[in-house]
Enzyme design. Sequence first.
Site, PDB file in Angstrom:
ATOM      1  N   GLY A 108      32.497  21.276  30.487  1.00  0.00           N
ATOM      2  CA  GLY A 108      33.832  21.529  29.973  1.00  0.00           C
ATOM      3  C   GLY A 108      33.795  22.211  28.619  1.00  0.00           C
ATOM      4  O   GLY A 108      34.685  22.997  28.278  1.00  0.00           O
ATOM      5  N   TRP A 109      32.758  21.918  27.826  1.00  0.00           N
ATOM      6  CA  TRP A 109      32.591  22.582  26.528  1.00  0.00           C
ATOM      7  C   TRP A 109      32.513  24.096  26.719  1.00  0.00           C
ATOM      8  O   TRP A 109      33.179  24.860  26.025  1.00  0.00           O
ATOM      9  CB  TRP A 109      31.313  22.070  25.848  1.00  0.00           C
ATOM     10  CG  TRP A 109      31.216  22.444  24.386  1.00  0.00           C
ATOM     11  CD1 TRP A 109      31.484  21.633  23.319  1.00  0.00           C
ATOM     12  CD2 TRP A 109      30.818  23.702  23.843  1.00  0.00           C
ATOM     13  NE1 TRP A 109      31.282  22.336  22.134  1.00  0.00           N
ATOM     14  CE2 TRP A 109      30.876  23.615  22.434  1.00  0.00           C
ATOM     15  CE3 TRP A 109      30.432  24.921  24.414  1.00  0.00           C
ATOM     16  CZ2 TRP A 109      30.551  24.675  21.594  1.00  0.00           C
ATOM     17  CZ3 TRP A 109      30.117  25.985  23.572  1.00  0.00           C
ATOM     18  CH2 TRP A 109      30.168  25.853  22.178  1.00  0.00           C
TER      19      TRP A 109
ATOM     20  N   ASP B 275      32.337  18.747  35.201  1.00  0.00           N
ATOM     21  CA  ASP B 275      32.997  18.017  34.119  1.00  0.00           C
ATOM     22  C   ASP B 275      34.524  18.139  34.243  1.00  0.00           C
ATOM     23  O   ASP B 275      35.074  19.228  34.132  1.00  0.00           O
ATOM     24  CB  ASP B 275      32.518  18.618  32.795  1.00  0.00           C
ATOM     25  CG  ASP B 275      33.000  17.861  31.573  1.00  0.00           C
ATOM     26  OD1 ASP B 275      33.730  16.871  31.736  1.00  0.00           O
ATOM     27  OD2 ASP B 275      32.636  18.277  30.452  1.00  0.00           O
TER      28      ASP B 275
ATOM     29  N   CYS C 176      35.040  16.571  21.668  1.00  0.00           N
ATOM     30  CA  CYS C 176      33.653  16.730  22.092  1.00  0.00           C
ATOM     31  C   CYS C 176      32.899  15.440  21.795  1.00  0.00           C
ATOM     32  O   CYS C 176      33.134  14.797  20.765  1.00  0.00           O
ATOM     33  CB  CYS C 176      33.007  17.898  21.348  1.00  0.00           C
ATOM     34  SG  CYS C 176      31.228  18.055  21.643  1.00  0.00           S
TER      35      CYS C 176
ATOM     36  N   HIS D  99      30.142  14.882  20.638  1.00  0.00           N
ATOM     37  CA  HIS D  99      29.311  14.898  19.436  1.00  0.00           C
ATOM     38  C   HIS D  99      30.119  15.227  18.189  1.00  0.00           C
ATOM     39  O   HIS D  99      29.577  15.675  17.181  1.00  0.00           O
ATOM     40  CB  HIS D  99      28.147  15.883  19.615  1.00  0.00           C
ATOM     41  CG  HIS D  99      27.196  15.431  20.674  1.00  0.00           C
ATOM     42  ND1 HIS D  99      26.220  14.482  20.441  1.00  0.00           N
ATOM     43  CD2 HIS D  99      27.098  15.753  21.991  1.00  0.00           C
ATOM     44  CE1 HIS D  99      25.550  14.264  21.563  1.00  0.00           C
ATOM     45  NE2 HIS D  99      26.059  15.009  22.510  1.00  0.00           N
TER      46      HIS D  99
ATOM     47  N   ASN E 223      22.747  13.485  28.732  1.00  0.00           N
ATOM     48  CA  ASN E 223      22.985  14.769  28.085  1.00  0.00           C
ATOM     49  C   ASN E 223      21.891  15.055  27.065  1.00  0.00           C
ATOM     50  O   ASN E 223      21.883  14.497  25.979  1.00  0.00           O
ATOM     51  CB  ASN E 223      24.365  14.733  27.402  1.00  0.00           C
ATOM     52  CG  ASN E 223      24.681  16.001  26.649  1.00  0.00           C
ATOM     53  OD1 ASN E 223      23.964  16.991  26.722  1.00  0.00           O
ATOM     54  ND2 ASN E 223      25.792  15.973  25.913  1.00  0.00           N
TER      55      ASN E 223
ATOM     56  N   SER F 293      21.412  17.075  24.734  1.00  0.00           N
ATOM     57  CA  SER F 293      22.395  17.966  24.120  1.00  0.00           C
ATOM     58  C   SER F 293      21.820  18.912  23.072  1.00  0.00           C
ATOM     59  O   SER F 293      21.018  18.490  22.226  1.00  0.00           O
ATOM     60  CB  SER F 293      23.497  17.122  23.468  1.00  0.00           C
ATOM     61  OG  SER F 293      24.419  17.966  22.797  1.00  0.00           O
TER      62      SER F 293
ATOM     63  N   SER G 227      23.509  19.694  20.707  1.00  0.00           N
ATOM     64  CA  SER G 227      24.114  19.189  19.475  1.00  0.00           C
ATOM     65  C   SER G 227      23.132  18.342  18.674  1.00  0.00           C
ATOM     66  O   SER G 227      23.364  18.073  17.493  1.00  0.00           O
ATOM     67  CB  SER G 227      25.370  18.360  19.791  1.00  0.00           C
ATOM     68  OG  SER G 227      26.382  19.164  20.347  1.00  0.00           O
TER      69      SER G 227
ATOM     70  N   THR H   3      23.659  20.456  28.428  1.00  0.00           N
ATOM     71  CA  THR H   3      25.053  20.831  28.682  1.00  0.00           C
ATOM     72  C   THR H   3      25.307  22.314  28.526  1.00  0.00           C
ATOM     73  O   THR H   3      25.928  22.944  29.374  1.00  0.00           O
ATOM     74  CB  THR H   3      25.990  20.069  27.725  1.00  0.00           C
ATOM     75  OG1 THR H   3      25.392  20.041  26.426  1.00  0.00           O
ATOM     76  CG2 THR H   3      26.255  18.660  28.204  1.00  0.00           C
TER      77      THR H   3
END
Length: 531
Positions: A101-102, A183, A221, A223, A380, A382, A384, A451
């Site tokens: 979705g991000w 997502d 989000c 994160h 995830n 991630s 991030s 992701t």
Amino acid sequence: MPYSNDVLAARNVIEANGPSWANINPEHVARMRAQNRFQSGLDIARFTAKIMREDMANYDADTAQYTQSLGCWHGFIGQQKMIAIKKHFGSTKRRYLYLSGWMVAALRSEFGPLPDQSMHEKTTVAGLIEELYTFLRQADAWELNHLFRDLEEANKSGDSAKAKELESKIDNHETHVVPIIADIDAGFGNAEATYLLAKKMIEAGACCIQIENQVSDEKQCGHQDGKVTVPHEDFVSKINAVRYAFLELGVDDGVIVARTDSLGAGLTQKIAVTKEPGDIGDQYNSFLDGDEITSAEDIHNGDVVIKQGGKLVKPKRLASGLYQFKQGSGEDRVVLDCITSLQNGADLLWIETEKPHVGQIAAMVNRIRQVVPDAKLVYNNSPSFNWTLNFRQQVFDAWKEEGKDVSAYNREKLMSVEYDNTELGQLADEWTANFQRDGAREAGIFHHLITLPTYHTAALSTDNLAKGYFGKEGMLAYVKGVQREELRQGIATVKHQDMAGSNMGDDHKEFFAGEAALKAGGKDNTMNQFG
């Protein structure tokens, strides 16, 4: 159906329709059918759900059989990923796609780039699922087209052994179509909205839908700060909505991933409804931070008062109207979230964490498994996280705890290039390489995903090309950095016309018009320069 049997079946249909169908070649019909295996998104969803269920069972028997995916924001990116996997590993088994979705928000919204806050058009998610599967099906058709061309050549030359080998490859062709974990954010509204969007996603081909326990209209989000969770009853209603969507559409073994953001979420929008001490609403409310009420004078205009642990408590309410959880309650809330989700229809869990630490994840999963022994995670991996810094600090901390001298290292500056070739830096890289294997074995992680890796790879490769092409290297930047590497590494896109379907189009023209076909793939096609 084997290709030879499909040829016979097509021939029977053609002959049954008499001379007016004489121009139709049964071999071409069978070939086109083989190149179009999936007739609808629901065919794909049912096919991939079965794959995912089998993979889950195999993981339960052997944690080394974990699965992986990369997030893809365009059909072409997903297609090239699966082509690369088949090229390098010979099989797509246990390799999926992830739809983030991000990345939908950042790259696919008609509003332009947006933050990950569920502001993009909800139908874009289903649209991307359909796009991904369109490109994966085209990869099947493209790969099979080369096999069929080789089969025609073998038959023309009378090489029956080669023809038999190629027919076997066609009959046993492994598809590029794999499960997509998709997502749905926090469901884009109430449970009815979640159900309607889930249907669109399943109809597009999704066999697995991931949903999170944030408030839909406050979604952040995972994160970032400011995350707000919902009471369990609200979340369970959305899990039910997704399950109903799967069952209505005949995808009986569809997979639901229940994501909890509670580890990093310090707020809730609602006080849960509770009917008796110890029920799920009472457990949720027990985590609310508040002040004990000792007299009526402690209650002011607009205050809310609840009974918590046998005492009257005034929950701490922010100016936004949101309620605050107790500090340090995140892990306990995660465990309760996960157990409740699994007991109410979810198949897999997603725990959003602030760092990639196997021990931290395992501590939570072990508590969950005391109640649900076969609990499994989607995790995830991630972008991030600063993976280099995180793992170097983990090694530093482990060494310090062991009593090893770490005076040569500055913990806060371990990202520095000066540590790349040190013992600490190399061990941290080893831990990073083993993270997925260790997490699968020790922390119940069935599926590892990144992701939004292709967001970063697209930016990095574009930056490198732009730096050279618009600088002194000029055309050499493309030739040396892209085309020459495509040729040497066997990247199919070097013949970009073929990858886009030019050869398939030529073959179809010949099917339809015979010798009158005007084809693009003749001797003057520059694609021939690439062999």
